[in-house]
Design a protein around this motif. Structure first.
Motif, PDB file in Angstrom:
ATOM      1  N   GLN A   1       6.123 -53.405  21.915  1.00 13.06           N
ATOM      2  CA  GLN A   1       5.196 -53.669  23.009  1.00 13.06           C
ATOM      3  C   GLN A   1       5.856 -54.053  24.323  1.00 13.06           C
ATOM      4  O   GLN A   1       5.417 -53.652  25.392  1.00 13.06           O
ATOM      5  CB  GLN A   1       4.197 -54.739  22.572  1.00 13.06           C
ATOM      6  CG  GLN A   1       3.341 -54.266  21.401  1.00 13.06           C
ATOM      7  CD  GLN A   1       1.984 -54.913  21.368  1.00 13.06           C
ATOM      8  OE1 GLN A   1       1.720 -55.872  22.063  1.00 13.06           O
ATOM      9  NE2 GLN A   1       1.091 -54.378  20.555  1.00 13.06           N
ATOM     10  N   ASN A   2       6.922 -54.850  24.267  1.00 14.60           N
ATOM     11  CA  ASN A   2       7.570 -55.256  25.518  1.00 14.60           C
ATOM     12  C   ASN A   2       8.114 -54.052  26.282  1.00 14.60           C
ATOM     13  O   ASN A   2       7.978 -53.960  27.492  1.00 14.60           O
ATOM     14  CB  ASN A   2       8.727 -56.228  25.225  1.00 14.60           C
ATOM     15  CG  ASN A   2       8.224 -57.658  25.060  1.00 14.60           C
ATOM     16  OD1 ASN A   2       7.199 -58.023  25.612  1.00 14.60           O
ATOM     17  ND2 ASN A   2       8.948 -58.453  24.298  1.00 14.60           N
TER      18      ASN A   2
ATOM     19  N   PRO B   1       2.394 -61.033  19.682  1.00 13.14           N
ATOM     20  CA  PRO B   1       2.890 -62.078  20.583  1.00 13.14           C
ATOM     21  C   PRO B   1       2.634 -61.672  22.028  1.00 13.14           C
ATOM     22  O   PRO B   1       2.389 -60.494  22.309  1.00 13.14           O
ATOM     23  CB  PRO B   1       4.394 -62.118  20.309  1.00 13.14           C
ATOM     24  CG  PRO B   1       4.643 -61.248  19.128  1.00 13.14           C
ATOM     25  CD  PRO B   1       3.498 -60.291  19.056  1.00 13.14           C
ATOM     26  N   ALA B   2       2.719 -62.629  22.928  1.00  8.40           N
ATOM     27  CA  ALA B   2       2.524 -62.305  24.344  1.00  8.40           C
ATOM     28  C   ALA B   2       3.650 -61.401  24.821  1.00  8.40           C
ATOM     29  O   ALA B   2       4.761 -61.445  24.303  1.00  8.40           O
ATOM     30  CB  ALA B   2       2.523 -63.589  25.156  1.00  8.40           C
ATOM     31  N   ILE B   3       3.339 -60.589  25.812  1.00  4.44           N
ATOM     32  CA  ILE B   3       4.371 -59.738  26.388  1.00  4.44           C
ATOM     33  C   ILE B   3       5.129 -60.541  27.419  1.00  4.44           C
ATOM     34  O   ILE B   3       4.535 -61.126  28.319  1.00  4.44           O
ATOM     35  CB  ILE B   3       3.735 -58.517  27.041  1.00  4.44           C
ATOM     36  CG1 ILE B   3       2.954 -57.822  25.956  1.00  4.44           C
ATOM     37  CG2 ILE B   3       4.782 -57.642  27.693  1.00  4.44           C
ATOM     38  CD1 ILE B   3       2.871 -56.391  26.051  1.00  4.44           C
ATOM     39  N   THR B   4       6.421 -60.586  27.280  1.00  2.80           N
ATOM     40  CA  THR B   4       7.198 -61.430  28.182  1.00  2.80           C
ATOM     41  C   THR B   4       8.257 -60.626  28.919  1.00  2.80           C
ATOM     42  O   THR B   4       9.216 -61.171  29.423  1.00  2.80           O
ATOM     43  CB  THR B   4       7.886 -62.554  27.395  1.00  2.80           C
ATOM     44  OG1 THR B   4       8.583 -61.959  26.301  1.00  2.80           O
ATOM     45  CG2 THR B   4       6.902 -63.553  26.871  1.00  2.80           C
TER      46      THR B   4
ATOM     47  N   MET C   1       7.499 -61.858  16.081  1.00  2.00           N
ATOM     48  CA  MET C   1       7.604 -60.565  16.740  1.00  2.00           C
ATOM     49  C   MET C   1       8.013 -59.476  15.729  1.00  2.00           C
ATOM     50  O   MET C   1       7.406 -58.409  15.669  1.00  2.00           O
ATOM     51  CB  MET C   1       8.643 -60.728  17.855  1.00  2.00           C
ATOM     52  CG  MET C   1       9.302 -59.478  18.293  1.00  2.00           C
ATOM     53  SD  MET C   1       8.256 -58.577  19.407  1.00  2.00           S
ATOM     54  CE  MET C   1       9.426 -57.334  19.919  1.00  2.00           C
TER      55      MET C   1
ATOM     56  N   GLN D   1       5.634 -56.398  14.729  1.00  2.00           N
ATOM     57  CA  GLN D   1       5.974 -55.017  15.076  1.00  2.00           C
ATOM     58  C   GLN D   1       6.183 -54.135  13.856  1.00  2.00           C
ATOM     59  O   GLN D   1       5.869 -52.959  13.871  1.00  2.00           O
ATOM     60  CB  GLN D   1       7.235 -54.979  15.959  1.00  2.00           C
ATOM     61  CG  GLN D   1       7.044 -55.542  17.334  1.00  2.00           C
ATOM     62  CD  GLN D   1       6.223 -54.667  18.275  1.00  2.00           C
ATOM     63  OE1 GLN D   1       6.105 -54.953  19.453  1.00  2.00           O
ATOM     64  NE2 GLN D   1       5.623 -53.597  17.801  1.00  2.00           N
TER      65      GLN D   1
ATOM     66  N   ASP E   1      11.001 -64.666  17.683  1.00  2.00           N
ATOM     67  CA  ASP E   1      11.510 -63.405  17.154  1.00  2.00           C
ATOM     68  C   ASP E   1      10.943 -63.097  15.761  1.00  2.00           C
ATOM     69  O   ASP E   1      10.673 -61.943  15.432  1.00  2.00           O
ATOM     70  CB  ASP E   1      13.044 -63.427  17.083  1.00  2.00           C
ATOM     71  CG  ASP E   1      13.692 -63.353  18.465  1.00  2.00           C
ATOM     72  OD1 ASP E   1      12.944 -63.244  19.460  1.00  2.00           O
ATOM     73  OD2 ASP E   1      14.931 -63.401  18.533  1.00  2.00           O
TER      74      ASP E   1
ATOM     75  N   TYR F   1      15.426 -56.269  27.076  1.00  4.18           N
ATOM     76  CA  TYR F   1      14.181 -55.510  27.214  1.00  4.18           C
ATOM     77  C   TYR F   1      14.415 -54.054  27.565  1.00  4.18           C
ATOM     78  O   TYR F   1      13.534 -53.221  27.400  1.00  4.18           O
ATOM     79  CB  TYR F   1      13.288 -56.147  28.292  1.00  4.18           C
ATOM     80  CG  TYR F   1      12.809 -57.525  27.916  1.00  4.18           C
ATOM     81  CD1 TYR F   1      12.097 -57.722  26.739  1.00  4.18           C
ATOM     82  CD2 TYR F   1      13.082 -58.616  28.724  1.00  4.18           C
ATOM     83  CE1 TYR F   1      11.672 -58.990  26.380  1.00  4.18           C
ATOM     84  CE2 TYR F   1      12.649 -59.883  28.374  1.00  4.18           C
ATOM     85  CZ  TYR F   1      11.944 -60.062  27.195  1.00  4.18           C
ATOM     86  OH  TYR F   1      11.526 -61.301  26.843  1.00  4.18           O
TER      87      TYR F   1
ATOM     88  N   LEU G   1      16.397 -58.964  20.928  1.00  5.48           N
ATOM     89  CA  LEU G   1      15.053 -58.770  21.470  1.00  5.48           C
ATOM     90  C   LEU G   1      14.933 -59.114  22.950  1.00  5.48           C
ATOM     91  O   LEU G   1      14.021 -58.652  23.627  1.00  5.48           O
ATOM     92  CB  LEU G   1      14.044 -59.587  20.654  1.00  5.48           C
ATOM     93  CG  LEU G   1      13.645 -58.923  19.330  1.00  5.48           C
ATOM     94  CD1 LEU G   1      12.816 -59.882  18.484  1.00  5.48           C
ATOM     95  CD2 LEU G   1      12.870 -57.634  19.575  1.00  5.48           C
ATOM     96  N   LYS G   2      15.844 -59.911  23.447  1.00  8.22           N
ATOM     97  CA  LYS G   2      15.769 -60.257  24.865  1.00  8.22           C
ATOM     98  C   LYS G   2      16.289 -59.124  25.747  1.00  8.22           C
ATOM     99  O   LYS G   2      16.140 -59.158  26.964  1.00  8.22           O
ATOM    100  CB  LYS G   2      16.568 -61.523  25.152  1.00  8.22           C
ATOM    101  CG  LYS G   2      15.898 -62.796  24.654  1.00  8.22           C
ATOM    102  CD  LYS G   2      14.776 -63.243  25.604  1.00  8.22           C
ATOM    103  CE  LYS G   2      14.124 -64.528  25.146  1.00  8.22           C
ATOM    104  NZ  LYS G   2      13.346 -64.343  23.900  1.00  8.22           N
TER     105      LYS G   2
HETATM  106  C1  LIG Z   1       8.434 -59.840  24.012  1.00  5.64           C
HETATM  107  O1  LIG Z   1       9.710 -60.417  23.880  1.00  5.64           O
HETATM  108  C2  LIG Z   1       9.722 -61.835  23.724  1.00  5.64           C
HETATM  109  C3  LIG Z   1      11.136 -62.302  23.673  1.00  5.64           C
HETATM  110  O2  LIG Z   1      11.798 -61.754  22.595  1.00  5.64           O
HETATM  111  C4  LIG Z   1       8.979 -62.239  22.493  1.00  5.64           C
HETATM  112  O3  LIG Z   1       8.922 -63.643  22.369  1.00  5.64           O
HETATM  113  C5  LIG Z   1       7.603 -61.681  22.565  1.00  5.64           C
HETATM  114  O4  LIG Z   1       6.957 -61.944  21.374  1.00  5.64           O
HETATM  115  C6  LIG Z   1       7.627 -60.193  22.806  1.00  5.64           C
HETATM  116  N1  LIG Z   1       6.289 -59.712  22.934  1.00  5.64           N
HETATM  117  C7  LIG Z   1       5.838 -58.671  22.272  1.00  5.64           C
HETATM  118  C8  LIG Z   1       4.412 -58.331  22.432  1.00  5.64           C
HETATM  119  O5  LIG Z   1       6.533 -57.990  21.573  1.00  5.64           O
END
Ligand SMILES: *[C@@H]1O[C@H](CO)[C@@H](O)[C@H](O)[C@H]1NC(C)=O
Ligand SMILES: *[C@@H]1O[C@H](CO)[C@@H](O)[C@H](O)[C@H]1NC(C)=O
Ligand SMILES: *[C@@H]1O[C@H](CO)[C@@H](O)[C@H](O)[C@H]1NC(C)=O
Ligand SMILES: *[C@@H]1O[C@H](CO)[C@@H](O)[C@H](O)[C@H]1NC(C)=O
Ligand SMILES: *[C@@H]1O[C@H](CO)[C@@H](O)[C@H](O)[C@H]1NC(C)=O
Length: 621
Positions: free
Chosen positions: A389-390, A129-132, A117, A121, A114, A351, A348-349
């Motif tokens: 992004q998510n 970060p990866a998109i999850t 993230m 952002q 977080d 979505y 953040l979880k």
């Molecule tokens: C998407 O959400 C997850 C969980 O909060 C986070 O770890 C990840 O960095 C987020 N990816 C982006 C690109 O925002």
């Protein structure tokens, strides 16, 4: 619109250097802790490194457990000491937006992703970060043999207003060159003699005086006969450091009633400024009261919307309505992906706050089943870096599922610039694979360094596609002359997209301005700088007050990359800390200011981060 001012607290809170020791903090006295925080913030203000940012959040969280006010006090005191902004602005911002950020930071799992993230952002200080957020499932698979409805040959006008931002505290003759995020108002510390006196019609540094909005609405019927109008959000002015619910509600009430006097048939969307304080729109998982805003908007919008849509607005601001048989507008509240909506970082979880995307899918499925065409309207475009992004990635899956046969067009605002973005099916980004256009409309407000403007689309009522996009502006540089001669603003056609870009990518009279055509327009921008420069001028609404975007820099390349990005992950502009420096030292894309209104430019301005350039195939600096 996102303004650099609202990032002040962020910078102050996020910029603590790693050297600030987080652990022994609880045994120290307030004064010592405050000094340490301030010192750490101050040291890091110029670095904006990922590690420094995350550790700053950790330190801030640590101190918050002792006393949240200390973090705010430190930020406020530093902001004032640094003379980043006027004291009242610092104080207002820190103590109104700060508590929400602190609350979210306290809820966030800073060291499990977080933190990075948040830093990515909001500040662009960490790598993406990866998109999850995962893969959506839909009620039905996409039909394999989709056919898009045929044109009827009948075209109507549709008015698109965005970012109204009319300021009813605008004072003619007041200082237009002030050191606050919003000028042309009387402030307690305003100089006796203004640096530049505000004209009665507006200023490039200010939001619109009431009569500018009224004059615009008076002009519309002289050039168009709108079948209906869309208004993609942001009603109140940019005094984001001094807003209360009561003030904002009164401003919205006044503005909607001005619009209602000129527009009988309008479909609005929720902007980030509709909330008070601005940007901060809570969700059920973040804590905070969200009911007041939607009940207020529902009451205001009831003059335009059918009863079931008004009821829907009461939930979280989204609704659907059908202005004509076989056609549906879906108005989304895209503030649930807005990067400056600090509430989001506490959950953040989650979505899909409020299950809005789930609702969106159900509406689109119903539309597909009924053979309807759909327009999506919203404020923050999911295509831009301002959209988390998510969420943006999920949204894009929906677009790919329901375009081009259901969603015909989508319309946004927020950036104040005249922009567009293209969404593609899975696979290559080429003309054949382009499925949807995002029309990002210019603002009514001239804030900042823009001419006031609006759009009229020519729309076919069979396929509900856009056949032309006519943008109108008034040349605000003449405002002093209008005042001295008693003239009114010179509203005029700035350009027709069909004519301006059709010169480079010819298009048959019976064909819409399709995403494929727009893709070809981006190809023309790539190979023909004159065509691109045309775009650059229109993007700034022909005020010619933006920094240049010339081929000897990466600016045009990045801009074209952004046009081909239907989701924020695909953009080449990085989420930026208010002001980004271009290699030649001037700011552009995130550059909401072409002049140094806030004084932030001299303080901040980190170079672009290398990972972002790599992502976009650009040479590293
Ligand atoms: C998407 O959400 C997850 C969980 O909060 C986070 O770890 C990840 O960095 C987020 N990816 C982006 C690109 O925002
Ligand atoms: C927290 O700090 C503020 C001043 O910054 C002070 O007024 C308040 O009493 C403190 N609260 C507690 C619980 O110590
Ligand atoms: C498309 O597919 C559906 C069922 O999958 C079928 O009923 C329809 O006739 C097909 N339409 C065309 C134009 O092939
Ligand atoms: C886009 O360009 C391609 C390649 O030149 C061409 O085949 C296609 O017809 C063009 N489409 C439009 C809508 O301009
Ligand atoms: C790019 O070219 C423009 C003139 O077209 C010039 O003013 C500017 O200084 C150049 N910038 C760089 C980084 O070379």
């Amino acid at each position: 619109m996102r303004i650099s001012a609202s990032t002040v607290i962020l910078s102050l809170m996020a910029a603590a250097s790693i050297t600030a020791a987080p652990t022994p903090v609880h045994i120290e006295k307030r004064g010592v802790i405050l000094d340490k925080l301030k010192d750490a913030f101050a040291k890091a203000l110029t670095s904006l490194e990922c590690g420094a940012c995350v550790s700053a959040l950790v330190v801030a969280k640590d101190v918050s457990y002792l006393n949240r006010n200390w973090v705010l006090d430190a930020a406020n005191s530093l902001c004032s000491t640094f003379k980043i902004m006027d004291q009242d602005v610092c104080k207002g911002l820190v103590y109104s937006h700060g508590p929400v950020l602190i609350e979210s930071v306290m809820r966030a799992k800073l060291l499990s992703g977080d933190g990075k993230m948040i830093c990515f952002q909001i500040l662009g200080a960490c790598p993406a970060p990866a998109i999850t957020s995962g893969t959506l499932t839909f009620p039905k698979p996409k039909p394999t043999n989709i056919t898009v409805k045929a044109a009827s040959g009948n075209r109507v006008d549709v008015l698109h207003l965005s970012d109204w931002h009319v300021d009813d505290q605008y004072v003619v003759g007041s200082n237009a060159a002030c050191n606050k995020p919003l000028c042309c108002r009387k402030y307690a510390d305003s100089p006796l003699v203004p640096g530049r006196a505000a004209s009665s019609w507006g200023d490039y540094n200010c939001d619109a005086p009431v009569k500018l909005g009224q004059d615009l609405l008076k002009f519309v019927p002289t050039i168009a006969n709108p079948s209906f109008s869309i208004m993609t959000g942001d009603i109140p002015p940019h005094n984001v450091w001094a807003e209360t619910r009561e003030i904002v509600m009164a401003e919205e009430k006044a503005a909607y009633s001005v619009m209602a006097a000129g527009i009988t048939n309008m479909y609005p969307a929720v902007g980030n400024h509709e909330a008070a304080p601005a940007n901060l729109l809570p969700t059920p998982n973040t804590g905070g009261d969200y009911k007041w805003l939607y009940s207020h908007l529902a009451d205001e919008w009831a003059r335009w919307l059918p009863a079931d849509a008004v009821n829907s607005v009461r939930n979280y601001g989204a609704y659907t309505a059908s202005p004509a048989p076989g056609f549906r507008i879906i108005s989304l509240n895209t503030n649930f992906c807005y990067t400056m909506n600090f509430y989001l970082y506490g959950a953040l979880k989650d979505y899909d706050p409020f299950g809005e995307l789930k609702w969106f899918i159900s509406q689109l499925q119903a539309a597909e089943d009924a053979g309807e065409r759909v327009w999506v309207i919203g404020h923050v475009s999911p295509s831009q870096t301002d959209c988390i992004q998510n969420w943006s990635a999920l949204y894009y899956q929906v677009v790919q599922r329901y375009s081009p046969h259901v969603i015909a067009e989508q319309f946004f605002g927020h950036s104040h610039y005249d922009e567009f973005a293209i969404s593609y099916g899975s696979g290559a980004k080429n003309a054949q694979n382009a499925i949807l256009t995002s029309w990002i409309a210019p603002s009514v407000t001239p804030y900042t360094d823009l001419n006031p403007g609006f759009r009229v689309y020519k729309v076919d009522i069979g396929n509900w596609n856009v056949y032309d996009s006519n943008t109108y502006v008034a040349d605000l540089s003449k405002a002093a002359t209008w005042d001295s001669t008693g003239a009114t603003p010179d509203w005029h056609l700035e350009y027709s997209a069909r004519e301006a870009y059709g010169a480079h990518v010819p298009i048959a009279a019976d064909q819409p301005l399709s995403p494929a055509w727009w893709h070809n327009v981006t190809n023309a921008f790539e190979s023909n700088d004159a065509a691109f420069q045309k775009y650059w001028t229109y993007r700034g609404k022909s005020a010619n007050r933006m920094a240049a975007c010339t081929t000897n820099t990466s600016c045009p390349k990045e801009m074209i990359c952004d046009m081909r990005a239907g989701k924020s992950t695909d953009t080449c502009s990085q989420p930026a800390f208010g002001l980004q420096k271009r290699e030649d030292g001037t700011e552009y894309e995130d550059g909401f200011v072409a002049q140094d209104v806030s004084g932030l430019r001299s303080v901040f301005g980190s170079a672009k981060k290398p990972w972002n350039r790599k992502l976009c195939g650009l040479p590293s600096i």
